[in-house]
Design a protein around this motif. Structure first.
Motif: not given
Length: 528
Positions: A165, A169, A191-196, A198-199
């Motif tokens: 991440v 960034e 979960r990691p797909q959603i996190q990325m 959202q970023l």
């Protein structure tokens, strides 16, 4: 000259001895007899044999010492040579033209080193790849790479890969506009797909391109993007799995994107309406019922390129004489050539459509009526599927403006092979008296095949060769691309390369190289 003596053997140790150690034994002596037979030694023989062995041991020890000395000298010389070579290379590097390249030229070189999307997905994320690698070569190269935001704009996220991440960034910070390629996977951990996602969504106002394989878990995140995509120009949407569409009635996330001009929507599993700013679009590919297409085409007056893939659902074609005038359209690709009856395109340069094996013989009249009605200067004809000799010859005979013929097929089987061989034979220049050549004005024939067994390539060679040799034919370029298979036979390939030596612009590629070249043809990359 100061020469020292070896304490073990008495020979000079300043260098290699001038006289080799004498190992000769006089014939007829007791020693010679023992050396050259299996006769057992007597007690009286032991003394002189031990003496001979002792002398040899001393000399061997001396040689070992000299070898060690020479090896040490060699090591030191090699180290010095390596050091000098490195020093020379660093000095010569000062004189290289690359040092004087303007930053913008160096940045352009860096841009050409970026991996393609296919390559980036094939290999795992690695900071040893471009553009990251350029920040570790020198301070100047680092400065140039950091001052070139376009190097950092493309961000490729694949659900099968792991992305630090912090580095994503950092890449976002170094870019200005962002080109997002997000390949979601319905069956992978969400979960990691959603996190990325959202970023990346935090910077949605900087998205210039957005290509996505959607999953069901990403839909709520996509709805949240509405009114945030102020810089979005190019959009590509497809669905990862049938269940990805299960709870989606429609999408309106992109309706208010003020800069959006280039859109591709692939509804492979079922049609999902997506609201678009159609009045500003210049390029569109869409899977949808014909009624949806007509609604959009009547409003999208600025279209330059359109790919119409029809979700037919066995609905009959409408009974109407009304046609939609696409006055700016230059490139038109259709999954169903029947749609030509409802369109007019006076500026059209390229026409492509899909030909089924069992298509009726009314395709040529459809094309003729469309081109006559449009009065357009169409230059390139692109056919996918299983093109036949009748369809192509009828069109080419009537429109001399067509100078480029592109044929692509992914259909395999004896019927396809027979049709292909018939087509190649029809395009060949016949030596028979009274025969006429089909489309002598063709300057390019490009053939793209999924398999090398698509046809008899000797027939292909005869077609190319006859057109190349004929005085009244304009053939300049021939391209043969095959994605997989055993390859052309060497004899045919040699004959084709002979034509290239004579001046024909001939290109033959197989495997991944062919796939990449196919992708360079936009109508193939945005497949019908």
């Amino acid at each position: 000259m100061d020469t020292s003596r070896c304490s073990k053997c008495g020979n000079s140790s300043a260098g290699l001895p001038t006289k080799a150690f004498d190992i000769s034994v006089a014939p007829g002596t007791r020693h010679h007899t023992l050396l050259n037979s299996n006769e057992p030694p007597e007690d009286s023989d032991f003394a002189f044999i031990r003496s001979a062995v002792s002398s040899v041991d001393a000399r061997l020890a001396c040689l070992d010492d000299e070898i060690l000395d020479l090896e040490e000298k060699l090591r030191l010389l090699e180290e010095e040579r390596a050091s000098l070579s490195s020093y020379r290379a660093r000095n010569r590097a000062i004189l290289l033209p690359l040092r004087k390249f303007p930053p913008e030229v160096l940045g352009e070189i860096f841009a050409w080193s970026l991996p393609s999307i296919t390559e980036a997905r094939r290999h795992k994320f690695d900071i040893a790849d471009s553009p990251w690698i350029w920040t570790h070569v020198s301070s100047r190269w680092r400065a140039v790479s950091l001052a070139t935001p376009s190097l950092w704009s493309r961000i490729i996220i694949d659900a099968d890969d792991v992305y630090p991440v912090s580095l994503i960034e950092t890449q976002i910070q170094r870019a200005q506009k962002l080109k997002i390629h997000f390949y979601g996977c319905e069956t992978a951990d969400s979960r990691p797909q959603i996190q990325m996602f959202q970023l990346l969504s935090q910077h949605a106002s900087r998205w210039e391109e957005f290509s996505v394989d959607l999953t069901s878990k990403m839909i709520p995140l996509l709805f949240a993007l509405r009114d945030q995509l102020s810089s979005l120009e190019r959009l590509w949407v497809q669905w990862d799995e049938p269940q990805s569409q299960a709870a989606v009635a429609s999408l309106d996330s992109f309706a208010s994107a003020p800069s959006l001009v280039d859109v591709g929507i692939q509804n492979e599993f079922r049609f999902v309406p997506i609201t678009l700013p159609v009045h500003q679009l210049t390029r569109l590919q869409l899977d949808a019922p014909w009624e949806t297409h007509t609604t959009i085409l009547k409003l999208a007056r600025n279209l330059i390129q359109v790919h119409i893939r029809i979700d037919f659902d066995d609905e009959p074609w409408p009974q109407t004489d009304e046609t939609i005038n696409l006055s700016h359209l230059r490139h038109l690709y259709l999954s169903h050539p029947e749609a030509l009856a409802y369109l007019t395109a006076p500026a059209l340069d390229e026409l492509g459509f899909f030909v089924e094996q069992d298509d009726p013989l009314d395709i040529p009249p459809l094309v003729t009526s469309f081109l006559d009605r449009s009065a357009c200067p169409v230059r390139r004809l692109c056919l996918r599927g299983s093109p036949d000799a009748y369809t192509i010859s009828q069109i080419l005979r009537q429109f001399s403006s067509i100078i480029e013929l592109v044929i692509g097929t992914s259909i395999a089987g004896p019927t396809t092979r027979e049709r292909a061989n018939t087509l190649m034979a029809a395009l060949a220049v016949s030596s028979s008296t009274g025969s006429t050549t089909i489309a002598p004005h063709l300057s390019l024939v490009l053939l793209m095949c999924a398999q090398t067994n698509y046809m008899d390539y000797n027939t292909y060679f005869e077609m190319v060769n006859s057109r190349w040799q004929a005085a009244d034919c304009a053939l300049k370029s021939a391209v043969l691309l095959t994605e997989s298979g055993s390859g052309l036979d060497p004899a045919t390939l040699r004959r084709l390369h002979t034509l290239r030596q004579e001046g024909l612009d001939f290109l033959h590629l197989e495997g991944p190289a062919a796939s990449m070249e196919m992708g360079a043809w936009e109508h193939y990359a945005w497949a019908l």
